[in-house]
Design a protein around this motif. Structure first.
Motif, PDB file in Angstrom:
ATOM      1  N   TYR A 214       0.772  -1.248   0.000  1.00 23.75           N
ATOM      2  CA  TYR A 214       0.000   0.000   0.000  1.00 23.75           C
ATOM      3  C   TYR A 214       0.804   1.300   0.000  1.00 23.75           C
ATOM      4  O   TYR A 214       0.252   2.355  -0.232  1.00 23.75           O
ATOM      5  CB  TYR A 214      -0.969   0.006   1.189  1.00 23.75           C
ATOM      6  CG  TYR A 214      -2.087  -0.991   1.019  1.00 23.75           C
ATOM      7  CD1 TYR A 214      -3.043  -0.789   0.010  1.00 23.75           C
ATOM      8  CD2 TYR A 214      -2.186  -2.113   1.825  1.00 23.75           C
ATOM      9  CE1 TYR A 214      -4.065  -1.703  -0.173  1.00 23.75           C
ATOM     10  CE2 TYR A 214      -3.213  -3.028   1.648  1.00 23.75           C
ATOM     11  CZ  TYR A 214      -4.149  -2.822   0.655  1.00 23.75           C
ATOM     12  OH  TYR A 214      -5.158  -3.709   0.462  1.00 23.75           O
ATOM     13  N   TYR A 215       2.076   1.239   0.289  1.00 26.49           N
ATOM     14  CA  TYR A 215       2.842   2.495   0.385  1.00 26.49           C
ATOM     15  C   TYR A 215       3.948   2.570  -0.651  1.00 26.49           C
ATOM     16  O   TYR A 215       4.575   1.553  -0.985  1.00 26.49           O
ATOM     17  CB  TYR A 215       3.398   2.664   1.802  1.00 26.49           C
ATOM     18  CG  TYR A 215       2.289   2.794   2.818  1.00 26.49           C
ATOM     19  CD1 TYR A 215       1.641   4.005   3.012  1.00 26.49           C
ATOM     20  CD2 TYR A 215       1.849   1.677   3.537  1.00 26.49           C
ATOM     21  CE1 TYR A 215       0.588   4.123   3.904  1.00 26.49           C
ATOM     22  CE2 TYR A 215       0.789   1.780   4.433  1.00 26.49           C
ATOM     23  CZ  TYR A 215       0.158   3.004   4.613  1.00 26.49           C
ATOM     24  OH  TYR A 215      -0.881   3.119   5.483  1.00 26.49           O
ATOM     25  N   GLN A 216       4.142   3.795  -1.176  1.00 23.52           N
ATOM     26  CA  GLN A 216       5.134   3.983  -2.238  1.00 23.52           C
ATOM     27  C   GLN A 216       6.275   4.907  -1.826  1.00 23.52           C
ATOM     28  O   GLN A 216       7.352   4.838  -2.388  1.00 23.52           O
ATOM     29  CB  GLN A 216       4.461   4.555  -3.508  1.00 23.52           C
ATOM     30  CG  GLN A 216       3.226   3.799  -3.978  1.00 23.52           C
ATOM     31  CD  GLN A 216       3.476   2.303  -4.143  1.00 23.52           C
ATOM     32  OE1 GLN A 216       4.551   1.874  -4.575  1.00 23.52           O
ATOM     33  NE2 GLN A 216       2.496   1.483  -3.766  1.00 23.52           N
ATOM     34  N   GLU A 217       6.000   5.785  -0.846  1.00 18.84           N
ATOM     35  CA  GLU A 217       7.019   6.780  -0.481  1.00 18.84           C
ATOM     36  C   GLU A 217       7.636   6.450   0.862  1.00 18.84           C
ATOM     37  O   GLU A 217       6.940   6.263   1.851  1.00 18.84           O
ATOM     38  CB  GLU A 217       6.376   8.159  -0.401  1.00 18.84           C
ATOM     39  CG  GLU A 217       6.266   8.806  -1.758  1.00 18.84           C
ATOM     40  CD  GLU A 217       5.673  10.197  -1.656  1.00 18.84           C
ATOM     41  OE1 GLU A 217       5.900  10.872  -0.634  1.00 18.84           O
ATOM     42  OE2 GLU A 217       4.979  10.590  -2.612  1.00 18.84           O
ATOM     43  N   PHE A 218       8.952   6.423   0.872  1.00 18.91           N
ATOM     44  CA  PHE A 218       9.666   6.053   2.090  1.00 18.91           C
ATOM     45  C   PHE A 218      10.830   6.999   2.354  1.00 18.91           C
ATOM     46  O   PHE A 218      11.408   7.569   1.435  1.00 18.91           O
ATOM     47  CB  PHE A 218      10.184   4.616   1.978  1.00 18.91           C
ATOM     48  CG  PHE A 218       9.081   3.607   1.849  1.00 18.91           C
ATOM     49  CD1 PHE A 218       8.522   3.033   2.979  1.00 18.91           C
ATOM     50  CD2 PHE A 218       8.574   3.276   0.597  1.00 18.91           C
ATOM     51  CE1 PHE A 218       7.472   2.120   2.855  1.00 18.91           C
ATOM     52  CE2 PHE A 218       7.528   2.365   0.478  1.00 18.91           C
ATOM     53  CZ  PHE A 218       6.976   1.779   1.604  1.00 18.91           C
ATOM     54  N   HIS A 219      11.125   7.139   3.649  1.00 21.10           N
ATOM     55  CA  HIS A 219      12.297   7.913   4.065  1.00 21.10           C
ATOM     56  C   HIS A 219      13.126   7.018   4.979  1.00 21.10           C
ATOM     57  O   HIS A 219      12.584   6.124   5.637  1.00 21.10           O
ATOM     58  CB  HIS A 219      11.884   9.185   4.798  1.00 21.10           C
ATOM     59  CG  HIS A 219      11.412  10.267   3.873  1.00 21.10           C
ATOM     60  ND1 HIS A 219      10.176  10.222   3.273  1.00 21.10           N
ATOM     61  CD2 HIS A 219      12.026  11.393   3.418  1.00 21.10           C
ATOM     62  CE1 HIS A 219      10.034  11.292   2.496  1.00 21.10           C
ATOM     63  NE2 HIS A 219      11.152  12.015   2.561  1.00 21.10           N
ATOM     64  N   ARG A 220      14.422   7.299   5.007  1.00 16.53           N
ATOM     65  CA  ARG A 220      15.285   6.463   5.841  1.00 16.53           C
ATOM     66  C   ARG A 220      16.232   7.350   6.644  1.00 16.53           C
ATOM     67  O   ARG A 220      16.703   8.376   6.152  1.00 16.53           O
ATOM     68  CB  ARG A 220      16.086   5.508   4.956  1.00 16.53           C
ATOM     69  CG  ARG A 220      16.974   4.540   5.736  1.00 16.53           C
ATOM     70  CD  ARG A 220      17.540   3.455   4.847  1.00 16.53           C
ATOM     71  NE  ARG A 220      18.294   4.011   3.732  1.00 16.53           N
ATOM     72  CZ  ARG A 220      18.765   3.275   2.719  1.00 16.53           C
ATOM     73  NH1 ARG A 220      18.571   1.983   2.670  1.00 16.53           N
ATOM     74  NH2 ARG A 220      19.440   3.865   1.735  1.00 16.53           N
ATOM     75  N   CYS A 221      16.519   6.927   7.882  1.00 19.13           N
ATOM     76  CA  CYS A 221      17.501   7.627   8.707  1.00 19.13           C
ATOM     77  C   CYS A 221      18.895   7.187   8.252  1.00 19.13           C
ATOM     78  O   CYS A 221      19.184   5.993   8.232  1.00 19.13           O
ATOM     79  CB  CYS A 221      17.294   7.304  10.176  1.00 19.13           C
ATOM     80  SG  CYS A 221      18.635   7.897  11.214  1.00 19.13           S
ATOM     81  N   PRO A 222      19.768   8.150   7.915  1.00 13.51           N
ATOM     82  CA  PRO A 222      21.100   7.779   7.443  1.00 13.51           C
ATOM     83  C   PRO A 222      21.981   7.190   8.552  1.00 13.51           C
ATOM     84  O   PRO A 222      23.015   6.597   8.263  1.00 13.51           O
ATOM     85  CB  PRO A 222      21.685   9.100   6.924  1.00 13.51           C
ATOM     86  CG  PRO A 222      20.890  10.176   7.560  1.00 13.51           C
ATOM     87  CD  PRO A 222      19.547   9.600   7.888  1.00 13.51           C
ATOM     88  N   VAL A 223      21.565   7.354   9.807  1.00  8.59           N
ATOM     89  CA  VAL A 223      22.376   6.832  10.919  1.00  8.59           C
ATOM     90  C   VAL A 223      21.916   5.426  11.327  1.00  8.59           C
ATOM     91  O   VAL A 223      22.676   4.474  11.260  1.00  8.59           O
ATOM     92  CB  VAL A 223      22.346   7.787  12.128  1.00  8.59           C
ATOM     93  CG1 VAL A 223      23.073   7.178  13.326  1.00  8.59           C
ATOM     94  CG2 VAL A 223      22.966   9.125  11.756  1.00  8.59           C
ATOM     95  N   CYS A 224      20.652   5.292  11.730  1.00  5.13           N
ATOM     96  CA  CYS A 224      20.197   3.994  12.247  1.00  5.13           C
ATOM     97  C   CYS A 224      19.467   3.167  11.185  1.00  5.13           C
ATOM     98  O   CYS A 224      19.105   2.023  11.431  1.00  5.13           O
ATOM     99  CB  CYS A 224      19.306   4.188  13.473  1.00  5.13           C
ATOM    100  SG  CYS A 224      17.658   4.816  13.089  1.00  5.13           S
ATOM    101  N   GLU A 225      19.234   3.754  10.014  1.00  5.49           N
ATOM    102  CA  GLU A 225      18.589   3.070   8.885  1.00  5.49           C
ATOM    103  C   GLU A 225      17.125   2.706   9.107  1.00  5.49           C
ATOM    104  O   GLU A 225      16.538   1.952   8.345  1.00  5.49           O
ATOM    105  CB  GLU A 225      19.392   1.824   8.473  1.00  5.49           C
ATOM    106  CG  GLU A 225      20.827   2.178   8.121  1.00  5.49           C
ATOM    107  CD  GLU A 225      21.434   1.228   7.107  1.00  5.49           C
ATOM    108  OE1 GLU A 225      21.157   0.026   7.204  1.00  5.49           O
ATOM    109  OE2 GLU A 225      22.147   1.716   6.224  1.00  5.49           O
TER     110      GLU A 225
END
Ligand code: ZN
Length: 246
Positions: A214-225
């Motif tokens: 159901y989801y297409q847009e994601f963000h990620r933390c560059p430190v803890c992933e």
């Protein structure tokens, strides 16, 4: 008033910060027995210097280093929110941006600030000394319920948090600094790092089947992933914050 005392006048909420039997007092006659600055004198009575936003010494505006002298009349004023710490003041150097460092006694406040996209450094293991050093080195506003911490000289900008509930504390900080622009979910709640967009195909293997569907847009933390996406938890929190902030 005898010659060996100074008259200290407290305005507004500063009266409630006076310690012990002086709490609520408007005026305090203080014996001047040794060379002390107005900072030392006022902090000995209870209020940390971070709570003081203007000092009049015999009617003239002065800074914290002003020596207290016998016979002097000194007036202390609290902040008049909203406070913009980027504006120059006689009492403290201006900050280049509004960023926070959060003491362990208000730890959950850090998560709430991050939720709004605000920069809030926090680590439960920091000693008072370390926290004060970081506040000074990185130009951060210290948020704490600990008066002793806020009396440290290295902390130039700070706010003694009055509320005990994290959501009320957030409200308190937002109102005090007049914060109005938020970027919900732009920062890692765990690390305080700004999140970066990540293509779905790079992280697909880490998603649960329904999220993948159901989801297409994601963000990620560059430190803890850690991966963030606008799911139902995200929406509920955003709504709760929006309600809280009116
Ligand atoms: Zn993170």
């Amino acid at each position: 008033m005898t010659k060996q005392t100074a008259l200290l006048l407290f305005h507004g909420e500063l009266r409630e910060l006076l310690a012990g039997r002086r709490r609520g007092a408007e005026r305090v006659e203080l014996p001047v027995t040794r060379r002390a600055s107005v900072k030392d004198a006022v902090e000995a009575l209870g209020p940390p210097h971070t709570e003081i936003h203007r000092i009049l010494f015999e009617g003239d505006e002065v800074d914290f280093a002003q020596p207290l002298t016998p016979g002097a009349r000194v007036e202390f004023f609290p902040a008049a929110p909203p406070v913009d710490p980027r504006r120059p003041s006689l009492l403290r150097p201006p900050l280049s941006r509004i960023v926070f460092i959060v003491d362990a006694n208000v730890g959950r406040l850090a998560t709430f600030l991050r939720l709004l996209g605000l920069d809030a450094a926090y680590c439960f293991a920091w000693s008072d000394e370390r926290l004060a050093e970081l506040a000074s080195a990185e130009g951060r506003i210290a948020l704490s319920r600990d008066r002793a911490l806020l009396k440290r000289k290295a902390i130039t900008h700070g706010r003694l948090i009055r509320a005990s509930q994290p959501e009320e504390q957030l409200r308190e900080v937002v109102d005090f600094y007049g914060l109005r622009e938020f970027a919900f979910f732009s920062r890692c709640l765990r690390c305080n790092e700004p999140l970066l967009p990540v293509p779905k195909n790079e992280i697909e293997h880490r998603l649960l089947p329904l999220t993948r569907k159901y989801y297409q847009e994601f963000h990620r933390c560059p430190v803890c992933e850690r991966i963030y996406w606008p799911g139902s938890h995200h929406e509920k929190l955003t709504e709760r914050m929006a309600r809280l902030l009116g």
